[in-house]
Design an enzyme around this catalytic site. Structure first.
Site, PDB file in Angstrom:
ATOM      1  N   HIS A 163      -4.413   2.881 -10.308  1.00  0.00           N
ATOM      2  CA  HIS A 163      -4.182   3.660 -10.592  1.00  0.00           C
ATOM      3  C   HIS A 163      -5.701   4.727 -11.521  1.00  0.00           C
ATOM      4  O   HIS A 163      -5.790   5.723 -11.770  1.00  0.00           O
ATOM      5  CB  HIS A 163      -3.541   4.503 -11.094  1.00  0.00           C
ATOM      6  CG  HIS A 163      -2.379   3.449 -10.386  1.00  0.00           C
ATOM      7  ND1 HIS A 163      -2.560   4.366  -9.149  1.00  0.00           N
ATOM      8  CD2 HIS A 163      -0.915   3.214 -10.017  1.00  0.00           C
ATOM      9  CE1 HIS A 163      -1.103   4.138  -8.159  1.00  0.00           C
ATOM     10  NE2 HIS A 163      -0.139   2.783  -9.073  1.00  0.00           N
ATOM     11  N   ASP A 199      -1.358  -2.466  -2.657  1.00  0.00           N
ATOM     12  CA  ASP A 199      -0.235  -2.189  -3.413  1.00  0.00           C
ATOM     13  C   ASP A 199       0.923  -1.431  -2.041  1.00  0.00           C
ATOM     14  O   ASP A 199      -0.527  -0.076  -1.793  1.00  0.00           O
ATOM     15  CB  ASP A 199      -0.983  -1.873  -4.828  1.00  0.00           C
ATOM     16  CG  ASP A 199      -0.155  -1.349  -5.627  1.00  0.00           C
ATOM     17  OD1 ASP A 199       0.522  -2.275  -6.674  1.00  0.00           O
ATOM     18  OD2 ASP A 199       0.513  -0.606  -6.069  1.00  0.00           O
ATOM     19  N   HIS A 201       1.686   1.705  -4.164  1.00  0.00           N
ATOM     20  CA  HIS A 201       0.990   2.725  -4.710  1.00  0.00           C
ATOM     21  C   HIS A 201      -0.544   2.630  -4.149  1.00  0.00           C
ATOM     22  O   HIS A 201      -1.015   1.912  -3.956  1.00  0.00           O
ATOM     23  CB  HIS A 201       1.088   3.238  -5.821  1.00  0.00           C
ATOM     24  CG  HIS A 201       2.403   2.600  -6.400  1.00  0.00           C
ATOM     25  ND1 HIS A 201       3.451   1.495  -7.002  1.00  0.00           N
ATOM     26  CD2 HIS A 201       3.470   3.045  -6.559  1.00  0.00           C
ATOM     27  CE1 HIS A 201       4.235   1.777  -6.551  1.00  0.00           C
ATOM     28  NE2 HIS A 201       4.848   3.015  -6.619  1.00  0.00           N
ATOM     29  N   ASP A 288       3.890  -5.193  -4.495  1.00  0.00           N
ATOM     30  CA  ASP A 288       5.408  -3.980  -4.554  1.00  0.00           C
ATOM     31  C   ASP A 288       5.764  -3.364  -3.452  1.00  0.00           C
ATOM     32  O   ASP A 288       6.754  -2.826  -3.584  1.00  0.00           O
ATOM     33  CB  ASP A 288       5.394  -3.002  -5.985  1.00  0.00           C
ATOM     34  CG  ASP A 288       3.744  -2.189  -5.510  1.00  0.00           C
ATOM     35  OD1 ASP A 288       2.937  -2.725  -4.781  1.00  0.00           O
ATOM     36  OD2 ASP A 288       3.263  -1.709  -6.165  1.00  0.00           O
TER      37      ASP A 288
HETATM   38  N1  Q9C Z   1       8.460   4.887 -13.866  1.00  0.00           N
HETATM   39  C1  Q9C Z   1       1.563  -0.004  -9.938  1.00  0.00           C
HETATM   40  O1  Q9C Z   1       2.178  -0.233  -8.960  1.00  0.00           O
HETATM   41  N2  Q9C Z   1       6.064   5.532 -12.027  1.00  0.00           N
HETATM   42  N3  Q9C Z   1       1.968   1.176 -10.403  1.00  0.00           N
HETATM   43  C2  Q9C Z   1       7.108   4.974 -11.379  1.00  0.00           C
HETATM   44  C3  Q9C Z   1       8.985   4.927 -13.177  1.00  0.00           C
HETATM   45  C4  Q9C Z   1       4.431   5.232 -11.457  1.00  0.00           C
HETATM   46  C5  Q9C Z   1       3.386   2.002 -10.347  1.00  0.00           C
HETATM   47  C6  Q9C Z   1       8.443   5.328 -11.227  1.00  0.00           C
HETATM   48  C7  Q9C Z   1       4.675   4.129 -10.693  1.00  0.00           C
HETATM   49  C8  Q9C Z   1       2.824   3.874 -10.424  1.00  0.00           C
HETATM   50  C9  Q9C Z   1      -0.132  -0.214 -10.714  1.00  0.00           C
HETATM   51 ZN    ZN Z   2       1.996   0.062  -7.203  1.00  0.00          ZN
END
Ligand code: Q9C
Ligand code: ZN
Length: 346
Positions: A163, A199, A201, A288
């Protein structure tokens, strides 16, 4: 497969993040990397500490002012006020449209917002040290592949990186390890490098870093940004710009989609990589997509990660695997090892 692992990851250990308006324990924890390390060791995989210095590569994928901010952020935060050493900084203001991001304010919180895409990427005392060790692993892996001393390397590092853009952190990411690996492979002689991001995301940071380039193909399979983080990038109509037109492929999938549908998208990604005639591959290995992941909505089972590894192995390319997300910590090791051993055909 050789694995790079550095104990420095422990230095990044913030306590809290924000979730549904409340402060909750971080999902991205040191335990994640330790579980992966333990499963790898159990299965007889070789672990080594990275030796390369990623500075020169970092300067090619991130801006100088962002790197300078990140390296000194904790020092500046602690200098600000008595007691800050025991507090976590969070951004609270961002330069959205119509505001200026060319001028770097002196105020710490203003700089933190300038270099952040969300309030979900807490810093701690050793964030720079841990993130730099992850980038060093990516640079080391690229160097080993370029010198033909290894065919594939797994970078078991955290915090993750996909990200993080040229000049911002976000989504638990600070330095873009996959971009460092891809740039390292380019500089090491690979004419065409493919980055495949699996991933849950969308890898917005990696996409944006290479969006105008034809020498690095970026492909991402992810939850549809209409409903899933990072929301503001990752749509199918983002195909690259300028010289990079046609060298970005997004395959968004509905949250909750089936495993067969996910593998159909993986097949499309692999066909595109073969058509691109990539000389090397970087895999942003987020785990994930696992059914039990606490913040994601795909349905992969542990054996599906073997199948993922097998399909990537069939591409027959020198490969750097970089650990990204995956928050079912106790199962993370098994799922990572499954990808690696599927790839090796073990
Ligand atoms: N606080 C990666 O998998 N926030 N990043 C989700 C929980 C963002 C995930 C809500 C999730 C980012 C590298
Ligand atoms: Zn992720």
């Amino acid at each position: 497969m050789l694995t790079f692992f550095s104990d420095s990851h422990h230095a990044h250990a913030p306590q809290y993040e924000f979730f549904r308006g409340e402060r909750v324990p971080c999902f991205e924890t040191p335990a994640r990397a330790e579980y992966v390390k333990a499963r790898l060791a159990e299965r007889g995989h070789v672990l080594r500490t990275p030796q390369a210095d990623s500075r020169a590569l970092l300067a090619k994928v991130h801006t100088a002012r962002y790197l300078n901010f990140l390296e000194h952020a904790w020092r500046d935060w602690v200098a600000l006020e008595e007691g800050n050493g025991q507090r976590q900084p969070f951004p609270s203001v961002w330069p959205v449209r119509t505001l200026r991001s060319d001028v770097e304010p002196a105020n710490f919180t203003a700089r933190l917002g300038l270099y952040s895409m969300d309030n979900g990427s807490p810093l701690s005392a050793g964030t720079w040290q841990a993130a730099k060790a992850g980038a060093d692993a990516a640079a080391s892996a690229a160097a080993l592949l370029s010198g033909n001393s290894e065919r594939a390397v797994f970078c078991c590092s955290r915090p993750p990186g996909h990200h993080a853009g040229a000049d911002f952190m976000g989504g638990y990411c600070f330095l873009n390890n996959a971009a460092v690996a891809a740039q390292g492979l380019r500089d090491g002689g690979a004419a065409r490098v493919a980055v495949l991001d699996v991933d849950y995301h969308h890898g917005n940071g990696t996409q944006s870093i290479f969006y105008g380039r034809a020498d690095v193909l970026f492909i991402s399979l992810h939850g549809d940004p209409m409903t899933e983080y990072p929301f503001y990038l990752g749509h199918a109509d983002e195909t690259g710009e300028g010289e990079g037109a046609g060298f970005n492929l997004n395959l968004p999938l509905p949250a909750g989609c089936t495993v067969p549908r996910w593998f159909e998208a993986l097949e499309a990604a692999c066909l595109r990589i073969a058509g691109f005639k990539a000389d090397a591959l970087v895999v942003s290995l987020g785990l994930d997509t696992f059914a039990e992941d606490p913040i994601s909505k795909f349905a992969l089972q542990p054996q599906d990660f073997i199948r993922l590894g097998e399909r990537l192995g069939k591409l027959g390319l020198p490969t750097v695997f970089v650990l990204e997300g995956g928050y079912a910590a106790a199962e993370l090791g098994t799922n990572a090892v499954n990808v690696i051993e599927g790839y090796e055909g073990r």
